[in-house]
Design an enzyme around this catalytic site. Structure first.
Site, PDB file in Angstrom:
ATOM      1  N   TRP A   1      -2.346  -8.095  -4.526  1.00  0.00           N
ATOM      2  CA  TRP A   1      -1.420  -7.027  -4.921  1.00  0.00           C
ATOM      3  C   TRP A   1      -1.488  -6.763  -6.414  1.00  0.00           C
ATOM      4  O   TRP A   1      -1.425  -5.612  -6.855  1.00  0.00           O
ATOM      5  CB  TRP A   1      -0.001  -7.337  -4.461  1.00  0.00           C
TER       6      TRP A   1
ATOM      7  N   ASP B   1       6.619  -6.984 -10.149  1.00  0.00           N
ATOM      8  CA  ASP B   1       6.575  -6.659  -8.717  1.00  0.00           C
ATOM      9  C   ASP B   1       7.215  -7.858  -8.013  1.00  0.00           C
ATOM     10  O   ASP B   1       6.638  -8.936  -7.943  1.00  0.00           O
ATOM     11  CB  ASP B   1       5.116  -6.479  -8.282  1.00  0.00           C
TER      12      ASP B   1
ATOM     13  N   LYS C   1      10.910  -7.238   3.126  1.00  0.00           N
ATOM     14  CA  LYS C   1      10.920  -8.709   3.198  1.00  0.00           C
ATOM     15  C   LYS C   1      12.368  -9.213   3.088  1.00  0.00           C
ATOM     16  O   LYS C   1      12.954  -9.644   4.066  1.00  0.00           O
ATOM     17  CB  LYS C   1      10.032  -9.305   2.111  1.00  0.00           C
TER      18      LYS C   1
HETATM   19  N1  PMP Z   1       3.367  -6.093  -3.758  1.00  0.00           N
HETATM   20  C1  PMP Z   1       3.577  -7.221  -3.041  1.00  0.00           C
HETATM   21  C2  PMP Z   1       3.805  -8.492  -3.765  1.00  0.00           C
HETATM   22  C3  PMP Z   1       3.570  -7.146  -1.647  1.00  0.00           C
HETATM   23  O1  PMP Z   1       3.758  -8.250  -0.926  1.00  0.00           O
HETATM   24  C4  PMP Z   1       3.353  -5.903  -1.009  1.00  0.00           C
HETATM   25  C5  PMP Z   1       3.341  -5.718   0.482  1.00  0.00           C
HETATM   26  N2  PMP Z   1       3.632  -6.599   1.281  1.00  0.00           N
HETATM   27  C6  PMP Z   1       3.128  -4.779  -1.804  1.00  0.00           C
HETATM   28  C7  PMP Z   1       3.156  -4.911  -3.170  1.00  0.00           C
HETATM   29  C8  PMP Z   1       2.886  -3.437  -1.183  1.00  0.00           C
HETATM   30  O2  PMP Z   1       4.067  -3.017  -0.652  1.00  0.00           O
HETATM   31  P1  PMP Z   1       4.247  -1.666   0.160  1.00  0.00           P
HETATM   32  O3  PMP Z   1       3.615  -1.866   1.476  1.00  0.00           O
HETATM   33  O4  PMP Z   1       5.737  -1.545   0.207  1.00  0.00           O
HETATM   34  O5  PMP Z   1       3.604  -0.590  -0.637  1.00  0.00           O
END
Ligand code: PMP
Length: 362
Positions: free
Chosen positions: A102, A172, A196
């Site tokens: 991520w 994030d 989550k």
């Molecule tokens: N950052 C982290 C740390 C994540 O775990 C996730 C998705 N699980 C995301 C970003 C992306 O999130 P989204 O699917 O809401 O765009």
């Protein structure tokens, strides 16, 4: 079929009391004669919902008045772009730490709008730890400093926040928001996809210091400007009404459970039990060896062979322990044990792991 213990990394388990309350209120929300899904977002009833969600989140996270709380769409992934679009105000440079899949996505998106300095990375170690930071490499003129506090796929977490001085720290926090007590004032901006610890997918929480808002790059689309969203109470357009409503119920649940402090203690207890079971066995292994880097939300572990992993996943499923497969980029297993995973779920997993080991270890 009864409810299972769902170890999914997200969308993840929600508290049962929240789901029951939502079910009770489904057809007729508080005498309105309609469900929240059918209601105008401009109605007084809905305004109370979104304002209530914000007020309760402010209360449980202790968010001061000099921060905006926004309920946006586009997931955490859209924040990978919104952060640089809004925060590249002066030098158009930012420091990032590369701690996983991520973080990499956040980095590549930010590069479209300015200069990104990756000042530390654990990629050469398969992201199995949080890299050591050399403050000598932090750029003083950076517009912001970005970290992924909890790395959902790799199962690592920042236990020591970098000291960035005047440079706003941006996090994030998708997979560990509300998991433990936290001092919001250490951050310039926090963002988190909901699916989550907050609620259903579709809403993204952004907590941003007010002085950082209002200097978006001229190319910034209207919808992606924090200032526009803040001025319109997150209702520049139709918000993800139902997701915000469930998020409100989850925030109320956190409060009723004793707040983030109590939830955090329970989370640590759950994670300690699981790591202890993994470390105490020769059959299971934790790829995140350094206890200082270990996430209490996402716990990856491996078995001796792929065949045993497949067998483990299939037998676990039959025992009501589901979605334990590790991310496709890492393999093995991963137990995501967010706020709504009850301690009994973790205990049942540990018992299952012990039994499986007894039957299958050579
Ligand atoms: N950052 C982290 C740390 C994540 O775990 C996730 C998705 N699980 C995301 C970003 C992306 O999130 P989204 O699917 O809401 O765009």
């Amino acid at each position: 079929m009864g409810r299972v213990f769902n170890f999914s990394a997200g969308p993840a388990m929600l508290p049962e009391t929240v789901l029951k309350k939502a079910a009770e209120e489904m057809l007729d929300y508080k005498g309105s004669g309609m469900s929240v899904m059918e209601m105008s977002h401009r109605s007084k009833t809905y305004e109370e919902i979104i304002n209530g969600a914000e007020a309760t989140l402010r209360e449980i996270m202790n968010i001061p008045d000099n921060y905006h709380v926004l309920f946006l769409q586009g997931g955490a992934s859209l924040q990978f772009a919104m952060v640089p679009l809004n925060l590249f105000r002066k030098s158009k440079k930012a420091d990032y730490i590369n701690t996983g899949s991520w973080a990499k996505k956040a980095i590549s998106e930010a590069k479209k709008y300015g200069t990104v300095n990756v000042i530390a990375s654990s990629e050469e170690k398969n992201f199995s730890e949080i890299p050591a930071l050399d403050p000598g490499k932090f750029s003083k003129e950076a517009d912001y400093f970005h970290i992924t506090t909890n790395n959902t796929i790799e199962g690592t977490v920042f236990n020591d926040l970098p000291k960035t001085g005047e440079v706003p720290l941006v996090a994030d926090m998708s997979s560990n928001i509300l998991s433990e007590e936290l001092d919001v004032t250490k951050f310039g901006l926090i963002y988190a996809g909901a699916q989550k610890n907050i609620g259903p997918a579709g809403v993204t929480v952004v907590i941003v210091r007010k002085d950082l808002v209002g200097q978006a790059l001229p190319i910034t689309p209207t919808m992606l400007d924090y200032k526009v969203q803040a001025e319109n109470g997150s209702m520049y357009n139709t918000p993800p009404c139902y997701s915000v409503y469930i998020a409100k119920l989850v925030f109320e649940w956190v409060k009723a459970e004793g707040g983030v402090k109590a939830i955090g203690e329970r989370n640590r207890m759950k994670a300690d039990l699981l790591y202890k079971a993994i470390d105490g066995s020769k059959f299971y292994k934790a790829p995140v060896a350094n206890p200082k880097s270990r996430s209490i939300m996402n716990v990856p572990f491996t078995l001796p062979t792929d065949e045993l992993t497949e067998q483990f996943l299939s037998e676990a499923k039959k025992a009501g322990l589901v979605t334990l497969k590790g991310h496709r980029s890492v393999g093995g297993c991963r137990a995501s044990i967010y706020n709504a995973m009850p301690p009994e779920g973790v205990k049942k997993l540990i018992e299952f792991m012990k039994e499986f080991e007894k039957k299958n270890a050579k």
